[in-house]
Design a protein around this motif. Sequence first.
Motif, PDB file in Angstrom:
ATOM      1  N   LEU A   1       0.822  -1.220   0.000  1.00  0.00           N
ATOM      2  CA  LEU A   1       0.000   0.000   0.000  1.00  0.00           C
ATOM      3  C   LEU A   1       0.854   1.266   0.000  1.00  0.00           C
ATOM      4  CD1 LEU A   1      -2.831  -0.990   2.511  1.00  0.00           C
ATOM      5  CD2 LEU A   1      -2.758  -1.304   0.026  1.00  0.00           C
ATOM      6  N   ARG A   2       2.110   1.140   0.478  1.00  0.00           N
ATOM      7  CA  ARG A   2       3.021   2.300   0.457  1.00  0.00           C
ATOM      8  C   ARG A   2       3.162   2.820  -0.972  1.00  0.00           C
ATOM      9  NH1 ARG A   2       9.271   1.277   2.066  1.00  0.00           N
ATOM     10  NH2 ARG A   2       8.619   1.327   4.228  1.00  0.00           N
ATOM     11  N   TYR A   3       3.142   1.928  -1.935  1.00  0.00           N
ATOM     12  CA  TYR A   3       3.324   2.324  -3.336  1.00  0.00           C
ATOM     13  C   TYR A   3       2.002   2.385  -4.097  1.00  0.00           C
ATOM     14  CZ  TYR A   3       7.976   1.475  -1.756  1.00  0.00           C
ATOM     15  OH  TYR A   3       9.123   1.534  -1.008  1.00  0.00           O
ATOM     16  N   ILE A   4       1.179   1.371  -3.915  1.00  0.00           N
ATOM     17  CA  ILE A   4      -0.052   1.284  -4.711  1.00  0.00           C
ATOM     18  C   ILE A   4      -1.018   2.413  -4.342  1.00  0.00           C
ATOM     19  CG2 ILE A   4      -2.123  -0.130  -5.067  1.00  0.00           C
ATOM     20  CD1 ILE A   4      -0.207  -2.603  -4.874  1.00  0.00           C
ATOM     21  N   THR A   5      -1.249   2.596  -3.057  1.00  0.00           N
ATOM     22  CA  THR A   5      -2.228   3.596  -2.615  1.00  0.00           C
ATOM     23  C   THR A   5      -1.589   4.953  -2.379  1.00  0.00           C
ATOM     24  OG1 THR A   5      -3.421   1.828  -1.509  1.00  0.00           O
ATOM     25  CG2 THR A   5      -4.035   4.069  -0.917  1.00  0.00           C
ATOM     26  N   ASP A   6      -0.511   4.952  -1.583  1.00  0.00           N
ATOM     27  CA  ASP A   6       0.068   6.227  -1.173  1.00  0.00           C
ATOM     28  C   ASP A   6       0.760   6.914  -2.350  1.00  0.00           C
ATOM     29  OD1 ASP A   6       1.001   8.330   0.331  1.00  0.00           O
ATOM     30  OD2 ASP A   6       2.660   7.214   1.203  1.00  0.00           O
ATOM     31  N   ARG A   7       1.656   6.194  -3.027  1.00  0.00           N
ATOM     32  CA  ARG A   7       2.406   6.842  -4.111  1.00  0.00           C
ATOM     33  C   ARG A   7       1.584   6.982  -5.390  1.00  0.00           C
ATOM     34  NH1 ARG A   7       7.173   3.464  -6.568  1.00  0.00           N
ATOM     35  NH2 ARG A   7       5.334   2.405  -7.398  1.00  0.00           N
ATOM     36  N   ASP A   8       0.915   5.887  -5.800  1.00  0.00           N
ATOM     37  CA  ASP A   8       0.253   5.886  -7.111  1.00  0.00           C
ATOM     38  C   ASP A   8      -1.231   6.231  -7.043  1.00  0.00           C
ATOM     39  OD1 ASP A   8       2.725   5.170  -8.047  1.00  0.00           O
ATOM     40  OD2 ASP A   8       2.232   3.057  -8.381  1.00  0.00           O
ATOM     41  N   GLY A   9      -1.784   6.361  -5.846  1.00  0.00           N
ATOM     42  CA  GLY A   9      -3.175   6.794  -5.705  1.00  0.00           C
ATOM     43  C   GLY A   9      -4.210   5.780  -6.165  1.00  0.00           C
TER      44      GLY A   9
END
Length: 265
Positions: A154-162
Amino acid sequence: MKKITRCDCHLHTNNSFDSETPAERLAERARELGIEYIAITDHCDILEWSDANIARSNAQAAELNERYDDLTVLRGIELGEPLQSPDQTAIALGLCEYDFILCSLHNIANEEDFYYLHPDREKAQELIGRYFDELLEMVRWNEFDSLAHFTYPLRYITDRDGVQVDMERYQPVIREILATLAANGKALEINTSGLRSPTGFLLPTVEYIRLFRELGGQFITLGSDAHIPENMAVGMAEGIAAAKEAGFRAATVFINRRPVEIPFE
Ligand SMILES: [Zn+2]
Ligand SMILES: [Zn+2]
């Protein structure tokens, strides 16, 4: 001065591929902040690790621990993807004496680190499902002390890439992972690195810390996952607040692989 935290048990030095920080700088920063315990947890991603780096990291932690009266420096390791090569894992675990084994999963089998992936929603759901399945195997394997940055994708999928994902569908496997961790007497890490981005959040968020507690979890470790000294202890106030909200009264450090509780102030 009120301390931010008494311990930070997830820190990288220039013995990790992605840090240039000498171990000594971490120790000095910890003493400036009044931190009593740090664990140096250099990367040991099991498909591409360096025995020389891990041995050096371990020796440096031991040497720094001898040097100071006001700081305990623990010999840790961030053991990544251990089940993707059991033979290498056995070698790594036999290489040194460790105080603390922090276990992590950055990439699921035959995929790159989530850092490099930019899936759309549908693909993200599939990848996250595989992440939790692999994490469950790792938790059942049980040869570690604390589980690092739970919900890492989720650090990348949600937080970074929205990309917003439905987490509800994973609830059964999440419960199984946290219940197994609790039953085995292992710790869940509260990793504050996610807070360093503008829209960031704890890994994991308080709802999962609370669920771990409800399922019988006894121990949490605190980790800033700092790769530079300036990031040490950043976000710890939020991490400790979440731990307290979930019902924990202490953080835990591991010394010679045994849990020692450090009460919150
Ligand atoms: Zn990690
Ligand atoms: Zn790390």
